[in-house]
Design an enzyme around this catalytic site. Structure first.
Site, PDB file in Angstrom:
ATOM      1  N   HIS A 112      50.844  44.948  41.607  1.00  0.00           N
ATOM      2  CA  HIS A 112      51.951  45.160  40.525  1.00  0.00           C
ATOM      3  C   HIS A 112      52.739  46.578  40.644  1.00  0.00           C
ATOM      4  O   HIS A 112      52.391  47.468  40.080  1.00  0.00           O
ATOM      5  CB  HIS A 112      50.891  45.747  39.144  1.00  0.00           C
ATOM      6  N   GLY A 168      48.799  39.128  34.074  1.00  0.00           N
ATOM      7  CA  GLY A 168      48.155  38.848  33.025  1.00  0.00           C
ATOM      8  C   GLY A 168      46.736  38.007  33.338  1.00  0.00           C
ATOM      9  O   GLY A 168      46.065  38.665  34.269  1.00  0.00           O
ATOM     10  N   CYS A 174      50.775  39.171  40.554  1.00  0.00           N
ATOM     11  CA  CYS A 174      49.171  38.930  40.516  1.00  0.00           C
ATOM     12  C   CYS A 174      49.121  37.653  39.701  1.00  0.00           C
ATOM     13  O   CYS A 174      49.130  36.452  40.324  1.00  0.00           O
ATOM     14  CB  CYS A 174      48.813  40.067  39.500  1.00  0.00           C
ATOM     15  N   GLU A 193      54.924  47.066  39.097  1.00  0.00           N
ATOM     16  CA  GLU A 193      55.866  47.588  37.700  1.00  0.00           C
ATOM     17  C   GLU A 193      55.081  48.728  37.433  1.00  0.00           C
ATOM     18  O   GLU A 193      55.627  49.414  36.275  1.00  0.00           O
ATOM     19  CB  GLU A 193      56.013  46.326  36.938  1.00  0.00           C
ATOM     20  N   ILE A 224      44.519  44.440  40.500  1.00  0.00           N
ATOM     21  CA  ILE A 224      43.871  44.316  39.380  1.00  0.00           C
ATOM     22  C   ILE A 224      43.300  42.959  39.132  1.00  0.00           C
ATOM     23  O   ILE A 224      44.057  41.998  38.940  1.00  0.00           O
ATOM     24  CB  ILE A 224      44.548  44.840  37.923  1.00  0.00           C
ATOM     25  N   ARG A 225      42.130  42.616  39.240  1.00  0.00           N
ATOM     26  CA  ARG A 225      41.392  41.675  39.805  1.00  0.00           C
ATOM     27  C   ARG A 225      42.427  40.460  40.487  1.00  0.00           C
ATOM     28  O   ARG A 225      42.806  39.458  39.881  1.00  0.00           O
ATOM     29  CB  ARG A 225      41.061  40.853  38.124  1.00  0.00           C
TER      30      ARG A 225
HETATM   31  N1  LIG Z   1      46.363  41.467  37.045  1.00  0.00           N
HETATM   32  C1  LIG Z   1      46.251  40.113  36.866  1.00  0.00           C
HETATM   33  O1  LIG Z   1      47.341  39.647  36.628  1.00  0.00           O
HETATM   34  C2  LIG Z   1      44.847  39.394  37.303  1.00  0.00           C
HETATM   35  C3  LIG Z   1      45.152  37.972  37.434  1.00  0.00           C
HETATM   36  C4  LIG Z   1      43.951  37.177  36.858  1.00  0.00           C
HETATM   37  N2  LIG Z   1      42.766  37.480  37.645  1.00  0.00           N
HETATM   38  C5  LIG Z   1      44.212  35.546  36.892  1.00  0.00           C
HETATM   39  O2  LIG Z   1      43.591  34.764  37.446  1.00  0.00           O
HETATM   40  O3  LIG Z   1      45.264  35.316  36.224  1.00  0.00           O
END
Ligand SMILES: NC(=O)CC[C@H](N)C(=O)O
Length: 201
Positions: free
Chosen positions: A175, A49, A81, A177, A139-140
């Site tokens: 991820h 998240g 993440c 999941e 994702i990021r």
């Molecule tokens: N998909 C993610 O959990 C992204 C992490 C997000 N860039 C952070 O700093 O929390």
């Protein structure tokens, strides 16, 4: 041990997907929002998240200290993440006021794979996961800049550490999941089972 009860920290992030993946990996999965709910779980997943938001909400809901205490006491935890960031003892580039639960002796870099690659997939070979590499959804995503002596590196992507384990704490930059492949969740539920078996000796 019968099916372990595994909580998913449900302050923000992809909670539902983890509940589904854990159930598929033979755990009884439930969301955890309040400190009291931590008492009934054998393990805990911290979802992806936004780590700054999860940090803020954990403080607001009075969860930060109880989480730190349970992790210090050996509760098995798995962070994906943003969850990996929450388990880091140190963030290289925190937002002001951003806190972590800690538990893994590592330094992480947020959003490390860069904006141009905000999201990508790559095959990742993970120590302890049998068979083909898993499909890593990034994702990021953060990477792990460095680890302490007690932290095991389980996977790298292009020379950067993306999966680690220290004792009962597991973390991935990506991820699992989101893929329908539950082998990493199974690795975690096996860790939870092993801990439960050791406790009942
Ligand atoms: N998909 C993610 O959990 C992204 C992490 C997000 N860039 C952070 O700093 O929390």
């Amino acid at each position: 041990m019968p099916s372990p009860v595994i909580g998913v920290l449900a302050l923000q992030g992809d909670v539902r997907e983890h509940l589904v993946a854990l159930a598929a990996a033979d755990a009884v999965a439930r969301p955890v929002r309040r400190p009291g709910a931590l008492d009934g779980v054998d393990g805990l997943v911290i979802p992806g998240g936004e780590s700054t938001t999860i940090s803020k909400l954990a403080v607001l809901f009075g969860m930060m200290e109880p989480l730190r205490a349970r992790v210090r006491a050996g509760l098995p935890v798995y962070g994906t993440c943003a969850g990996l960031i929450m388990l880091a003892d140190k963030i290289l580039d925190p937002r002001s006021g951003q806190e972590t639960i800690g538990g893994i002796d590592m330094i992480v870099r947020r959003n490390a794979f860069g904006r141009q690659n905000e999201s990508f997939e790559a095959a990742v070979d993970i120590e302890g996961v049998e068979g083909d590499p898993v499909e890593g959804v990034f994702i990021r995503a953060p990477w792990v800049e460095s680890v302490g002596a007690g932290t095991e590196v389980l996977a790298e992507h292009e020379g950067h550490i993306v999966a680690v384990r220290q004792g009962n704490a597991l973390a991935t930059s990506f991820h699992p999941e989101l893929t329908g492949d539950h082998r990493v969740h199974r690795l975690f539920t096996d860790m939870v089972r092993a801990r439960g078996a050791a406790d009942s000796l």
